[in-house]
Design an enzyme around this catalytic site. Structure first.
Site, PDB file in Angstrom:
ATOM      1  N   CYS A   1      -5.426  -3.178   2.604  1.00 31.22           N
ATOM      2  CA  CYS A   1      -5.211  -3.094   4.151  1.00 31.22           C
ATOM      3  C   CYS A   1      -6.236  -3.184   5.024  1.00 31.22           C
ATOM      4  CB  CYS A   1      -4.415  -1.571   4.411  1.00 31.22           C
ATOM      5  SG  CYS A   1      -3.316  -1.731   5.872  1.00 31.22           S
TER       6      CYS A   1
ATOM      7  N   GLU B   1       1.090  -1.313   0.103  1.00 31.75           N
ATOM      8  CA  GLU B   1       0.019   0.121  -0.154  1.00 31.75           C
ATOM      9  C   GLU B   1       0.883   1.279   0.107  1.00 31.75           C
ATOM     10  OE1 GLU B   1      -3.643   1.862   2.854  1.00 31.75           O
ATOM     11  OE2 GLU B   1      -2.358   0.539   3.593  1.00 31.75           O
TER      12      GLU B   1
ATOM     13  N   LYS C   1      -9.576   2.522  -2.174  1.00 36.08           N
ATOM     14  CA  LYS C   1      -9.934   1.968  -0.737  1.00 36.08           C
ATOM     15  C   LYS C   1     -11.339   2.350  -0.183  1.00 36.08           C
ATOM     16  CE  LYS C   1      -7.199   1.517   3.667  1.00 36.08           C
ATOM     17  NZ  LYS C   1      -6.236   1.976   4.470  1.00 36.08           N
TER      18      LYS C   1
END
Length: 258
Positions: A147, A44, A113
């Protein structure tokens, strides 16, 4: 490698804070150590670190040096490159954008995300994505995740209209929560009967220490490959479509999920 299998390379990097040029050089060196991969996966925000004040460090998507490098190297090596970057989108908002660059077709896809890390203030600077992204590559359907998304099983749940074979989760997951990282990678693999490719960073930033432990879990939740703790590494492993389909046909969890 036929469409029944794919060579995946985890690029576990020690991200230099704000040094896009140095992070590109490091990624290039690691790729050279594992030539012949079909898919290379970076962590990331691999080009900057987990920056929470992007206005002072992050440029527009249209002139992002790291994205241009991903596109160039994927084309040169005829492979795919995946990883997230902090970018300013065309509408002016900042996004934690997970790119998947297919060097064979020349197509670039992305996922923004969805679950921003509120504990670290990510929601104060970035706009969350609202949709899933599943890319097709070498006969595989690949779900992109980033994540904190890993903690939300409903978001990544295999479902009608959201069928996939492998999940790619890129992360800056600190050592203090390392046990959760390892457990959740395997849990997502088990419940969705898929491969999970989890690539984490090593090193330090202003707030956290990272030990990596990037790993690939198979359809049964077994760890089939794991990077060394605390060290940059390029690690290649094979994932098998035949193994995936056989396991799904023999133990029909996905058919019974409702």
């Amino acid at each position: 490698m036929s469409q029944e299998g794919m060579k995946v390379v985890m690029l576990q990097t020690d991200i230099c804070w704000g040094r896009q040029d140095e992070n590109i050089r490091q990624a290039s060196r690691l790729m050279d150590e594992a030539q012949g991969g079909d898919l290379y996966v970076l962590p990331e925000m691999w080009a900057t670190g987990f920056v929470m004040q992007p206005g002072s460090m992050v440029g527009s998507e249209s002139d992002c040096e790291a994205l241009q490098w991903m596109q160039r190297v994927a084309g040169e090596r005829q492979c795919a490159v995946s990883g997230s970057l902090a970018v300013q989108a065309a509408d002016g908002s900042f996004r934690n954008r997970h790119y998947f660059v297919d060097g064979r077709s020349g197509q670039t896809s992305y996922y923004d995300k969805h679950h921003l890390f509120t504990y670290g203030g990510e929601h104060q600077s970035y706009v969350p994505g609202q949709s899933h992204t599943i890319v097709s590559y070498m006969g595989w359907r690949l779900l992109l995740q980033t994540c904190y998304d890993l903690r939300f099983p409903c978001w990544s749940r295999y479902a009608d209209g959201r069928e996939y074979d492998a999940m790619i989760c890129v992360a800056n997951w600190p050592s203090s929560r390392q046990s959760a990282w390892q457990l959740l990678l395997r849990a997502r693999a088990i419940e969705n009967q898929c491969y999970v490719i989890g690539v984490n960073r090593v090193g330090d930033d202003e707030k956290c220490h990272y030990i990596g432990a990037s790993a690939v879990a198979d359809v049964r939740g077994r760890t089939v490959a794991q990077c060394k703790r605390g060290l940059p590494q390029a690690l290649m492993c094979d994932i098998s479509k035949e193994h995936l389909e056989y396991s799904r046909s023999r133990f029909r969890v996905l058919e019974d999920r409702d």
